[in-house]
Design an enzyme around this catalytic site. Structure first.
Site, PDB file in Angstrom:
ATOM      1  N   HIS A 124      -3.170   3.159  -4.341  1.00 37.88           N
ATOM      2  CA  HIS A 124      -2.528   2.668  -3.111  1.00 37.88           C
ATOM      3  C   HIS A 124      -1.099   2.172  -3.375  1.00 37.88           C
ATOM      4  O   HIS A 124      -0.647   1.224  -2.746  1.00 37.88           O
ATOM      5  CB  HIS A 124      -3.355   1.524  -2.491  1.00 37.88           C
ATOM      6  CG  HIS A 124      -4.643   1.990  -1.872  1.00 37.88           C
ATOM      7  ND1 HIS A 124      -4.711   2.498  -0.599  1.00 37.88           N
ATOM      8  CD2 HIS A 124      -5.915   2.022  -2.348  1.00 37.88           C
ATOM      9  CE1 HIS A 124      -5.973   2.828  -0.319  1.00 37.88           C
ATOM     10  NE2 HIS A 124      -6.720   2.552  -1.366  1.00 37.88           N
ATOM     11  N   TRP A 137      -8.070  -3.305   8.511  1.00 35.40           N
ATOM     12  CA  TRP A 137      -7.119  -2.283   8.023  1.00 35.40           C
ATOM     13  C   TRP A 137      -6.380  -1.748   9.239  1.00 35.40           C
ATOM     14  O   TRP A 137      -6.970  -1.632  10.328  1.00 35.40           O
ATOM     15  CB  TRP A 137      -7.871  -1.163   7.303  1.00 35.40           C
ATOM     16  CG  TRP A 137      -8.681  -1.674   6.143  1.00 35.40           C
ATOM     17  CD1 TRP A 137     -10.026  -1.853   6.093  1.00 35.40           C
ATOM     18  CD2 TRP A 137      -8.173  -2.107   4.875  1.00 35.40           C
ATOM     19  NE1 TRP A 137     -10.387  -2.366   4.873  1.00 35.40           N
ATOM     20  CE2 TRP A 137      -9.273  -2.522   4.101  1.00 35.40           C
ATOM     21  CE3 TRP A 137      -6.893  -2.171   4.311  1.00 35.40           C
ATOM     22  CZ2 TRP A 137      -9.140  -3.011   2.803  1.00 35.40           C
ATOM     23  CZ3 TRP A 137      -6.766  -2.654   3.025  1.00 35.40           C
ATOM     24  CH2 TRP A 137      -7.874  -3.063   2.280  1.00 35.40           C
ATOM     25  N   GLU A 154     -10.338   2.559  -4.716  1.00 36.84           N
ATOM     26  CA  GLU A 154     -10.037   3.949  -4.347  1.00 36.84           C
ATOM     27  C   GLU A 154      -8.920   4.564  -5.196  1.00 36.84           C
ATOM     28  O   GLU A 154      -7.988   5.175  -4.666  1.00 36.84           O
ATOM     29  CB  GLU A 154      -9.645   4.006  -2.857  1.00 36.84           C
ATOM     30  CG  GLU A 154     -10.752   3.523  -1.953  1.00 36.84           C
ATOM     31  CD  GLU A 154     -10.385   3.521  -0.482  1.00 36.84           C
ATOM     32  OE1 GLU A 154     -11.275   3.811   0.331  1.00 36.84           O
ATOM     33  OE2 GLU A 154      -9.231   3.221  -0.129  1.00 36.84           O
ATOM     34  N   ASP A 195       0.865  -1.182   0.000  1.00 36.14           N
ATOM     35  CA  ASP A 195       0.000   0.000   0.000  1.00 36.14           C
ATOM     36  C   ASP A 195       0.900   1.229   0.000  1.00 36.14           C
ATOM     37  O   ASP A 195       2.120   1.106  -0.139  1.00 36.14           O
ATOM     38  CB  ASP A 195      -0.954  -0.027   1.212  1.00 36.14           C
ATOM     39  CG  ASP A 195      -2.291   0.628   0.881  1.00 36.14           C
ATOM     40  OD1 ASP A 195      -2.288   1.815   0.519  1.00 36.14           O
ATOM     41  OD2 ASP A 195      -3.338  -0.049   0.968  1.00 36.14           O
TER      42      ASP A 195
END
Ligand code: ACM
Length: 652
Positions: free
Chosen positions: A292, A507, A370, A218
């Site tokens: 990410h 997360w 995202e 990420d």
């Protein structure tokens, strides 16, 4: 009236517990989920459990009978260790049929169609214990249930003296509702060592989870060694060491040491995969692209379309996205891999070739969530790509990227899985979808014939707060245990054939260590385990919560952390016509009393008991509340500033 019925219900409940805990009752009875049983508290709830008269007593010489079988040896070793350490009893094994064996682990010669590949039958009589299954996985799950029938001290990591090691006689037939029973562990935002990942696996297998989804890359870290791409871990695995509320940190200074992080070598990964496999857990790797991806870009800036990427660093918790206009976010820097750059596909080919070899699991997860695409809109390389490929919109650019990545993944003999955003630009029929933003995406995907794993924020986001933000580490949303327990991964309007199962996602932006990872996972992990394993018809919140409390005691002994947040009161605030605040207190759990103060002192059960909405006195600064069961405090002391309550009316 309601109160009277509740009291009656709890009185009956405790009578039943008593009757069963003294001698097991005089007759067989099916534990059909309508009663909570003090002695039997298996999570997830088995399909059928019949409790018989009497108990089995573990002898000081325990003999486990199991045929020699590579996949069974580990289960035998596991059981041997779990029994011998806390009891101090001598445990031996025998691989031929033995009339004197204490515990028999038997693989069925003829397949039992009812229990399938992961189910088992467990028979405990006064003479012996027999677990039967079609496959070794079933025996492993039978062993988990067996351990949960023993006194809670069986969870101890050292010998416990003075315990009567007995268990009630039962006949259990059990098998999972769904095949995919997962937990996602984000080891990118915060790094967790190999041993901590093993510790996480140890906890999940108690509850019959079978998939660990590792989020390996990420913006905040790249966590897996890739041969030939050394900077991924030399640069990409390290960031500035910061603590506090992740996301709001002061941007690191250019010369600030990048000392926080770590990664798994390929040898570490092999060890983790083997450790998980011995416990019938598959590890699914995720490399989240094209968004990410800042850690990869910090290592290899040429993967970005944005020239300024040469100055990018792995994110240390500073703000890099603007979420003010909702999803998809606006990137303040470009954390995406460039879909118009052929080098990106060469890079991903190298990465997925090695990942495919390291992880035997059939799926590779490639993220896709995202994606901040605002830098693409202005980029000449992207404009050229759009012209060349006839792409009309920026979402189509992402879809082009997704298809190329899918080709890479499938060329390695793996199935492609991604977050539900990939449905937007169109994705191949073979793509499997992990539905997170809402159940509806999973429902739609299943009806379009995509394989689906449900992990919706509403029920399964275990990074969310478990109670009021006044006590929990601050996260932007909440998810209480009782809500997680409502999770049905197969809604009526979905095509059930394509729902593979479900998982909870942890997360770790705000999870700094393994103790907090455990705190966030349990007890909501019990609720999700029950949603994926137990029959839907057996759902029963009071029964589940009674078992949850028994497992709190077990986790205490196992030294696994869990959240007691379910005991915290819920504050509902209204403003009345005369502008006064009116504070209603409630609890998720029945049968608790709440005591409160406005005078800054700590309430106990000699203080006023909450019975109707409270109006804070004019000069009061804080409302303190604590929950009790009878004379025993069960909740944490809540310190609610009146100033905070003043902000709440009208807010959801
Ligand atoms: C996600 O929570 N962004 C998949």
């Amino acid at each position: 009236m309601k109160y009277f019925i509740q009291t009656l219900f709890f009185a009956l409940l405790s009578f039943n517990i008593y009757a069963q805990s003294i001698d097991g009752g005089s007759e067989s009875e099916e534990n059909n989920g309508s009663i909570a049983n003090a002695e039997i508290a298996i999570i997830p709830e088995p399909v059928t459990l019949v409790k018989n008269t009497g108990h089995f007593v573990l002898p000081t010489n325990i003999v486990i009978e199991a045929a020699k079988n590579n996949q069974l040896n580990q289960t035998v070793a596991f059981l041997k260790e779990r029994l011998s350490i806390p009891t101090g009893h001598y445990v031996s094994t025998i691989s031929v049929p033995s009339a004197t064996a204490t515990i028999k682990l038997l693989l069925n010669e003829k397949t039992d169609a009812v229990i399938g590949n992961e189910g088992y039958q467990l028979s405990v009589t006064q003479k012996h214990i027999i677990i039967k299954a079609n496959k070794p996985a079933g025996l492993f799950y039978g062993v988990q249930s067996l351990l949960q029938l023993l006194p809670k001290e069986i969870e101890s990591k050292e010998e416990v003296k003075g315990i009567k090691w007995t268990m009630p006689c039962v006949e259990v037939t059990d098998y999972p509702r769904l095949g995919w029973r997962g937990l996602m562990f984000d080891v990118a935002r915060h790094y967790f060592t190999k041993d901590e990942v093993k510790q996480y696996i140890d906890a999940m297998v108690r509850y019959k989870y079978n998939i660990l989804h590792l989020h390996l890359a990420d913006d905040e870290g790249w966590r897996i060694e890739i041969k030939g791409l050394p900077k991924l871990t030399e640069v990409g695995a390290w960031r500035a060491d910061r603590t506090g509320t992740f996301g709001d940190f002061i941007p690191p200074k250019p010369d600030e040491p990048r000392s926080y992080g770590g990664f798994y070598t390929q040898e570490d990964i092999k060890e983790l995969v083997a450790y998980a496999a011995e416990r019938f857990v598959n590890i699914m790797p995720e490399i989240d692209v094209p968004g990410h991806s800042l850690a990869a870009i910090a290592a290899y800036p040429e993967l970005s379309c944005t020239p300024d990427a040469v100055n990018y660093k792995v994110r240390s918790g500073e703000k890099i996205m603007d979420w003010s206009r909702g999803a998809p976010p606006l990137g303040l820097i470009d954390n995406t891999l460039c879909p118009a750059n052929e080098k990106v596909y060469v890079f991903l080919d190298t990465v997925f070739t090695q990942i495919a070899k390291l992880f035997p699991f059939e799926y590779i997860h490639v993220g896709g969530d995202e994606v901040a695409r605002n830098f693409w809109e202005k980029n000449d390389q992207i404009k050229e790509l759009m012209k060349r490929e006839g792409l009309k919109t920026i979402p189509q650019v992402q879809a082009y990227f997704t298809k190329r990545v899918e080709q890479i993944v499938t060329s390695k003999g793996k199935k492609f899985m991604a977050w539900d955003e990939v449905l937007e630009g169109g994705v191949s029929q073979n793509a499997a979808v992990m539905s997170w933003r809402d159940m509806k995406y999973g429902v739609e995907a299943s009806n379009a014939g995509h394989e689906v794993v449900m992990s919706p924020t509403q029920y399964a986001y275990i990074d969310y707060m478990q109670a009021d933000a006044i006590t929990e580490p601050r996260v932007y949303a909440s998810l209480r245990l009782s809500k997680s327990y409502e999770f049905d991964p197969v809604p009526a309007n979905a095509n059930a054939k394509f729902i593979k199962g479900a998982q909870a996602n942890l997360w770790t932006e705000q999870v700094y260590n393994i103790r907090q990872a455990e705190y966030m996972t349990w007890p909501r992990g019990f609720a999700i385990a029950e949603s994926v394993w137990s029959p839907k018809e057996k759902k029963n919140w009071p029964n589940f919560f009674a078992r949850t409390e028994k497992h709190f005691e077990r986790l205490d002994i196992a030294e696994t952390k869990y959240a007691p947040s379910v005991y915290d009161p819920i504050f509902t605030v209204k403003r009345s016509a005369d502008r006064n605040l009116s504070v209603t207190l409630s609890t998720e759990v029945e049968g608790l009393d709440m005591y409160y103060s406005f005078d800054n002192s700590f309430p106990d059960h000699f203080y006023p008991k909450y019975s109707s909405p409270l109006v804070p006195p004019i000069d009061a600064k804080v409302l303190k509340v604590i929950t009790y069961r009878g004379k025993k405090p069960v909740g944490r002391m809540m310190n609610m500033p009146i100033e905070e309550l003043e902000k709440r009316p009208g807010k959801r």
